[in-house]
Design a protein around this motif. Structure first.
Motif, PDB file in Angstrom:
ATOM      1  N   TYR A  23       8.260   3.118  27.809  1.00  0.00           N
ATOM      2  CA  TYR A  23       8.664   1.721  27.623  1.00  0.00           C
ATOM      3  C   TYR A  23       7.483   0.909  27.126  1.00  0.00           C
ATOM      4  O   TYR A  23       6.329   1.146  27.513  1.00  0.00           O
ATOM      5  N   TYR A  24       7.787  -0.081  26.308  1.00  0.00           N
ATOM      6  CA  TYR A  24       6.774  -1.037  25.843  1.00  0.00           C
ATOM      7  C   TYR A  24       7.327  -2.433  26.119  1.00  0.00           C
ATOM      8  O   TYR A  24       8.380  -2.818  25.587  1.00  0.00           O
ATOM      9  N   ILE A  25       6.624  -3.179  26.989  1.00  0.00           N
ATOM     10  CA  ILE A  25       7.095  -4.511  27.380  1.00  0.00           C
ATOM     11  C   ILE A  25       6.005  -5.519  27.041  1.00  0.00           C
ATOM     12  O   ILE A  25       4.888  -5.460  27.588  1.00  0.00           O
ATOM     13  N   ASN A  26       6.362  -6.471  26.169  1.00  0.00           N
ATOM     14  CA  ASN A  26       5.404  -7.477  25.699  1.00  0.00           C
ATOM     15  C   ASN A  26       6.033  -8.854  25.870  1.00  0.00           C
ATOM     16  O   ASN A  26       6.775  -9.322  25.018  1.00  0.00           O
ATOM     17  N   PRO A  27       5.738  -9.545  26.994  1.00  0.00           N
ATOM     18  CA  PRO A  27       6.313 -10.892  27.223  1.00  0.00           C
ATOM     19  C   PRO A  27       5.447 -12.029  26.690  1.00  0.00           C
ATOM     20  O   PRO A  27       5.750 -13.200  26.916  1.00  0.00           O
ATOM     21  N   SER A  28       4.415 -11.692  25.957  1.00  0.00           N
ATOM     22  CA  SER A  28       3.485 -12.725  25.512  1.00  0.00           C
ATOM     23  C   SER A  28       4.057 -13.620  24.430  1.00  0.00           C
ATOM     24  O   SER A  28       3.577 -14.720  24.184  1.00  0.00           O
ATOM     25  N   GLY A  29       5.093 -13.143  23.746  1.00  0.00           N
ATOM     26  CA  GLY A  29       5.677 -13.908  22.646  1.00  0.00           C
ATOM     27  C   GLY A  29       5.004 -13.638  21.323  1.00  0.00           C
ATOM     28  O   GLY A  29       5.459 -14.132  20.282  1.00  0.00           O
ATOM     29  N   LYS A  30       3.919 -12.894  21.336  1.00  0.00           N
ATOM     30  CA  LYS A  30       3.229 -12.549  20.108  1.00  0.00           C
ATOM     31  C   LYS A  30       3.505 -11.091  19.758  1.00  0.00           C
ATOM     32  O   LYS A  30       3.532 -10.246  20.638  1.00  0.00           O
ATOM     33  N   PHE A  31       3.682 -10.849  18.439  1.00  0.00           N
ATOM     34  CA  PHE A  31       3.993  -9.473  18.026  1.00  0.00           C
ATOM     35  C   PHE A  31       2.840  -8.533  18.394  1.00  0.00           C
ATOM     36  O   PHE A  31       3.062  -7.420  18.863  1.00  0.00           O
ATOM     37  N   ILE A  32       1.629  -8.997  18.163  1.00  0.00           N
ATOM     38  CA  ILE A  32       0.457  -8.238  18.604  1.00  0.00           C
ATOM     39  C   ILE A  32      -0.117  -8.985  19.804  1.00  0.00           C
ATOM     40  O   ILE A  32      -0.726 -10.060  19.667  1.00  0.00           O
ATOM     41  N   PRO A  33       0.110  -8.476  21.001  1.00  0.00           N
ATOM     42  CA  PRO A  33      -0.246  -9.232  22.207  1.00  0.00           C
ATOM     43  C   PRO A  33      -1.752  -9.222  22.463  1.00  0.00           C
ATOM     44  O   PRO A  33      -2.455  -8.291  22.056  1.00  0.00           O
ATOM     45  N   PRO A  34      -2.209 -10.231  23.175  1.00  0.00           N
ATOM     46  CA  PRO A  34      -3.613 -10.223  23.613  1.00  0.00           C
ATOM     47  C   PRO A  34      -3.837  -9.109  24.633  1.00  0.00           C
ATOM     48  O   PRO A  34      -2.896  -8.534  25.178  1.00  0.00           O
ATOM     49  N   THR A  35      -5.079  -8.839  24.885  1.00  0.00           N
ATOM     50  CA  THR A  35      -5.425  -7.780  25.831  1.00  0.00           C
ATOM     51  C   THR A  35      -4.856  -8.085  27.212  1.00  0.00           C
ATOM     52  O   THR A  35      -4.862  -9.234  27.666  1.00  0.00           O
ATOM     53  N   ASN A  36      -4.306  -7.033  27.827  1.00  0.00           N
ATOM     54  CA  ASN A  36      -3.766  -7.087  29.192  1.00  0.00           C
ATOM     55  C   ASN A  36      -2.527  -7.967  29.343  1.00  0.00           C
ATOM     56  O   ASN A  36      -2.202  -8.409  30.439  1.00  0.00           O
ATOM     57  N   GLN A  37      -1.834  -8.237  28.224  1.00  0.00           N
ATOM     58  CA  GLN A  37      -0.600  -9.018  28.312  1.00  0.00           C
ATOM     59  C   GLN A  37       0.639  -8.187  27.915  1.00  0.00           C
ATOM     60  O   GLN A  37       1.654  -8.730  27.513  1.00  0.00           O
ATOM     61  N   TYR A  38       0.515  -6.922  28.059  1.00  0.00           N
ATOM     62  CA  TYR A  38       1.659  -6.016  27.811  1.00  0.00           C
ATOM     63  C   TYR A  38       1.485  -4.781  28.685  1.00  0.00           C
ATOM     64  O   TYR A  38       0.373  -4.490  29.158  1.00  0.00           O
TER      65      TYR A  38
END
Length: 438
Positions: free
Chosen positions: A292-307
């Motif tokens: 699974y890949y979960i990225n709630p940051s709202g950015k396509f390329i998330p900042p470090t430690n935000q996924y």
């Protein structure tokens, strides 16, 4: 200039004959069979069915491979009321909007399915063998169709030869009768009788030639040749084949006939079907892995430690317990179907035996006819010579002379036809054993 004109005239004169020669094809029986097999549309269709069966077998084998899937999701949410109060606790403030990216990947493998995949593969392989036997049977049918048409053309050509000899003999008799008439030995009526006989035989020759054209055209189509090709056949082997005991042909047919082999394969397919149905009552075991890949940051390329990228491994055992009491009737039905296959084979075996016996008796009859006709030709020849001598000495009438000659040439035609019938009867016997080429 004159020399060139002469050359052109010579070419123009020879060209029709050259074109005609190109439309003549000489074929032996074996060459005709090979040509018929190579150009048969039915056999091309049979090969297509074999290819289809092989493709199905490959598809069934693919069912044993792992399954894999992947997906990626983007989700956007608008939150107009973003403040939530529960009881006396501090309110929870949510953002006005939110974006998330979620991806999943999964791999699953069936470790044990009660043997159903193995049974399906074995069943499909058996059905592929059935398709191959169908092709072998069609090949026998095509070969026999070529042999039958080839012998039909041979019979017509042999009859044509005998009729040509008959016409030549009648022409001689007509000249003799005209000479006798001029000498006052016979009447004008005798001359007319020979002329009438000549006309009747000429009509027979026309009918034979018409039959030859029809059969030749049919053979052209059967062999895949140009429809205007005139086939010149070589005399098939008319040596009479020795007859083995009837039981030897029956035994050969029971071991070689494609229909019986197919029945055996269908019985094995039915057995695999029973085992596959029985496997419904057995638990199945599978393993799988999920990423699974979960990225709630709202950015396509998330900042470090935000996924996060969690991974799971698992195994599952499933068992349809209800199949223990719902599967019994399905097994019973499958067993009845297998029993029907066995009964159908017994029916086919009886039909094969009766077919062999009929073809065996027909071949023996054809051989006996030849012996009788050979004797009748000797008798007809002696009678013809006797009547010819009597007619020359004005002792026999023209009617007697014509009757004797007609009997002789009819006996000759019957003998040629009987020899061809015997050859075809032999191939018919071989075809009923499942091995036409021997």
């Amino acid at each position: 200039m004159i020399r060139n004109t002469i050359k052109l005239s010579l070419v123009a004169f020879l060209l029709p004959g050259m074109l005609y020669a190109q439309n003549i094809k000489k074929l032996s029986l074996q060459e005709a069979i090979e040509l018929g097999i190579s150009n048969s549309k039915n056999l091309k269709l049979s090969q297509s069915k074999i290819d289809e069966a092989v493709s199905k077998l490959a598809s069934v084998k693919d069912n044993a491979l792992p399954t894999a899937s992947a997906s990626f999701l983007y989700n956007h949410a608008e939150i107009p009321t973003n403040k939530l109060s529960i009881g006396g606790a501090d309110p929870i403030n949510l953002p006005n909007r939110a974006d998330a990216f979620i991806g999943t990947a999964a791999v699953e493998q069936l470790v044990y399915g009660g043997g159903k995949l193995r049974y399906a593969e074995a069943s499909t392989k058996l059905l592929t063998d059935v398709a191959r036997l169908d092709a072998d049977k069609n090949k026998e049918e095509v070969s026999y169709a070529v042999i039958n048409t080839y012998y039909s053309l041979f019979k017509v050509l042999q009859s044509k030869k005998v009729v040509a000899q008959n016409l030549e003999s009648i022409a001689g008799q007509l000249k003799q009768s005209q000479r006798f008439f001029e000498q006052g030995i016979v009447t004008k009526n005798d001359v007319l009788r020979f002329q009438l006989q000549q006309a009747n035989v000429s009509l027979t020759e026309m009918e034979i030639e018409n039959n030859r054209k029809v059969i030749n055209y049919n053979l052209d189509i059967l062999l895949g040749l140009d429809e205007n090709t005139e086939i010149e056949i070589a005399d098939p082997d008319n040596a009479l084949k020795p007859v083995s005991p009837l039981t030897s042909y029956i035994d050969l047919a029971l071991s070689n006939r494609q229909e019986l082999k197919q029945a055996d394969l269908q019985n094995k397919v039915a057995d695999m079907n029973i085992k596959s149905i029985q496997a419904n009552t057995i638990p199945t075991v599978g393993v799988g892995a999920n990423l699974y890949y979960i990225n709630p940051s709202g950015k396509f390329i998330p900042p470090t430690n935000q996924y996060i990228v969690p991974m799971t491994l698992g195994a599952n055992i499933s068992w349809n317990i209800g199949s223990l009491w719902t599967n019994k009737n399905k097994v019973t039905e499958a067993r009845i179907q297998q029993k029907n296959v066995g009964i159908q084979k017994d029916i086919l075996s009886d039909q094969v035996k009766t077919e062999i016996n009929k073809n065996y008796q027909d071949y023996q009859l054809a051989l006996n006819k030849i012996k009788v006709l050979e004797t009748s030709i000797a008798q007809a020849t002696e009678n013809d010579n006797l009547l010819a001598s009597k007619y020359k000495n004005n002792v026999a009438s023209a009617i007697d002379r014509i009757d004797a000659e007609t009997l002789l040439y009819q006996a000759k035609i019957n003998l040629e036809l009987a020899k061809a019938d015997a050859g075809l009867a032999y191939y018919t016997l071989l075809k009923s054993t499942g091995k036409i080429a021997q």
